[in-house]
Design a protein around this motif. Structure first.
Motif, short mmCIF file in Angstrom:
data_model
loop_
_atom_site.label_atom_id
_atom_site.label_comp_id
_atom_site.label_asym_id
_atom_site.label_seq_id
_atom_site.Cartn_x
_atom_site.Cartn_y
_atom_site.Cartn_z
N ALA A 100 0.87 -1.38 -0.02
CA ALA A 100 -0.04 -0.02 0.11
C ALA A 100 0.62 1.36 0.09
N THR A 101 2.01 1.37 0.94
CA THR A 101 2.97 2.35 0.81
C THR A 101 3.51 2.59 -0.49
N VAL A 102 3.93 1.57 -1.38
CA VAL A 102 4.44 1.56 -2.81
C VAL A 102 3.42 2.30 -3.54
N MET A 103 2.07 1.86 -3.57
CA MET A 103 1.18 2.17 -4.30
C MET A 103 0.88 3.70 -4.07
N LEU A 104 0.98 4.13 -3.16
CA LEU A 104 0.64 5.67 -2.67
C LEU A 104 1.74 6.32 -2.99
N GLY A 105 2.94 5.80 -3.10
CA GLY A 105 4.06 6.43 -3.56
C GLY A 105 4.23 6.60 -5.05
N PHE B 124 2.05 7.56 -20.47
CA PHE B 124 1.03 7.91 -19.75
C PHE B 124 0.09 6.61 -19.24
N GLY B 125 -0.33 6.01 -20.32
CA GLY B 125 -1.11 4.83 -20.06
C GLY B 125 -0.47 3.64 -19.67
N VAL B 126 0.75 3.46 -19.83
CA VAL B 126 1.53 2.38 -19.13
C VAL B 126 1.77 2.68 -17.79
N TYR B 127 1.98 3.66 -17.48
CA TYR B 127 2.33 4.16 -15.96
C TYR B 127 1.26 4.04 -15.09
N TRP B 128 0.06 4.69 -15.63
CA TRP B 128 -1.30 4.83 -14.64
C TRP B 128 -1.87 3.43 -14.74
N GLY B 129 -1.72 2.48 -16.09
CA GLY B 129 -2.15 1.13 -15.99
C GLY B 129 -1.36 0.42 -15.02
N LEU B 130 -0.07 0.41 -14.79
CA LEU B 130 0.73 -0.38 -14.03
C LEU B 130 0.22 0.04 -12.52
N CYS B 131 -0.01 1.48 -12.28
CA CYS B 131 -0.68 1.84 -10.97
C CYS B 131 -2.20 1.09 -10.74
N GLY B 132 -2.83 0.97 -11.81
CA GLY B 132 -4.21 0.43 -11.53
C GLY B 132 -4.01 -0.81 -11.21
N LEU B 133 -3.08 -1.99 -11.77
CA LEU B 133 -2.73 -3.06 -11.54
C LEU B 133 -2.53 -3.17 -10.23
N LEU B 134 -1.54 -2.35 -9.59
CA LEU B 134 -1.06 -2.44 -8.27
C LEU B 134 -1.98 -2.08 -7.33
N CYS B 135 -2.95 -1.22 -7.79
CA CYS B 135 -4.08 -1.07 -6.76
C CYS B 135 -5.25 -2.14 -6.76
N PHE C 205 -4.15 -5.05 -6.98
CA PHE C 205 -3.65 -6.10 -6.23
C PHE C 205 -3.83 -5.86 -4.79
N VAL C 206 -3.36 -4.73 -4.53
CA VAL C 206 -3.52 -4.23 -2.95
C VAL C 206 -5.10 -4.59 -2.29
N MET C 207 -6.11 -4.30 -3.27
CA MET C 207 -7.28 -4.67 -2.84
C MET C 207 -7.96 -5.82 -2.84
N LEU C 208 -7.24 -6.71 -3.65
CA LEU C 208 -7.49 -8.33 -3.57
C LEU C 208 -6.63 -8.75 -2.31
N PHE C 209 -5.43 -8.21 -2.21
CA PHE C 209 -4.66 -8.76 -0.90
C PHE C 209 -5.35 -8.35 0.46
N ALA C 210 -6.04 -7.39 0.39
CA ALA C 210 -6.52 -6.79 1.70
C ALA C 210 -8.03 -7.64 1.64
N LEU C 211 -8.53 -8.09 0.83
CA LEU C 211 -9.75 -8.86 0.99
C LEU C 211 -9.24 -10.28 1.42
N PHE C 212 -8.25 -10.87 0.63
CA PHE C 212 -7.89 -11.80 1.26
C PHE C 212 -7.16 -12.04 2.77
N ASP C 213 -6.68 -11.03 3.20
CA ASP C 213 -6.32 -10.73 4.49
C ASP C 213 -7.68 -10.70 5.52
N ALA C 214 -8.67 -10.12 5.12
CA ALA C 214 -9.83 -10.00 5.91
C ALA C 214 -10.39 -11.16 6.07
N LEU C 215 -10.66 -11.97 5.00
CA LEU C 215 -11.23 -13.10 4.91
C LEU C 215 -10.48 -14.23 5.86
#
Length: 83
Positions: free
Chosen positions: A24-29, A49-60, A62-72
């Protein structure tokens, strides 16, 4: 070796949360860097622009799915502990 490391991270709640916080820290950075640090460089090329923000979106995602996994996983661990 990689599977053993992944299993250790995913099974230990503290290590899982620490790893999630690191991602999450890397994503915010990356968001901050893209918005204020390299915004001029990114705006020069639509592909860049598209590649950079696409990678940011994929990282985001991933973080959301990892957080869901952690909650479950935490729910499962608490249910097992109280049985």
């Amino acid at each position: 070796m990689d599977k053993a490391v992944a299993r250790e991270i995913l099974l230990d709640r503290k290590r899982r949360r620490r790893t999630l916080g690191g991602f999450a820290t890397v994503m915010l950075g990356m968001f901050a860097l893209g918005l204020w640090g390299i915004d001029g460089w990114l705006s020069e090329s639509p592909l860049r622009f598209g590649v950079y923000w696409g990678l940011c979106g994929l990282l985001c995602l991933f973080v959301m799915l990892f957080a869901l996994f952690d909650a479950l996983s935490a729910i499962k661990e608490e249910r097992e502990r109280h049985q």
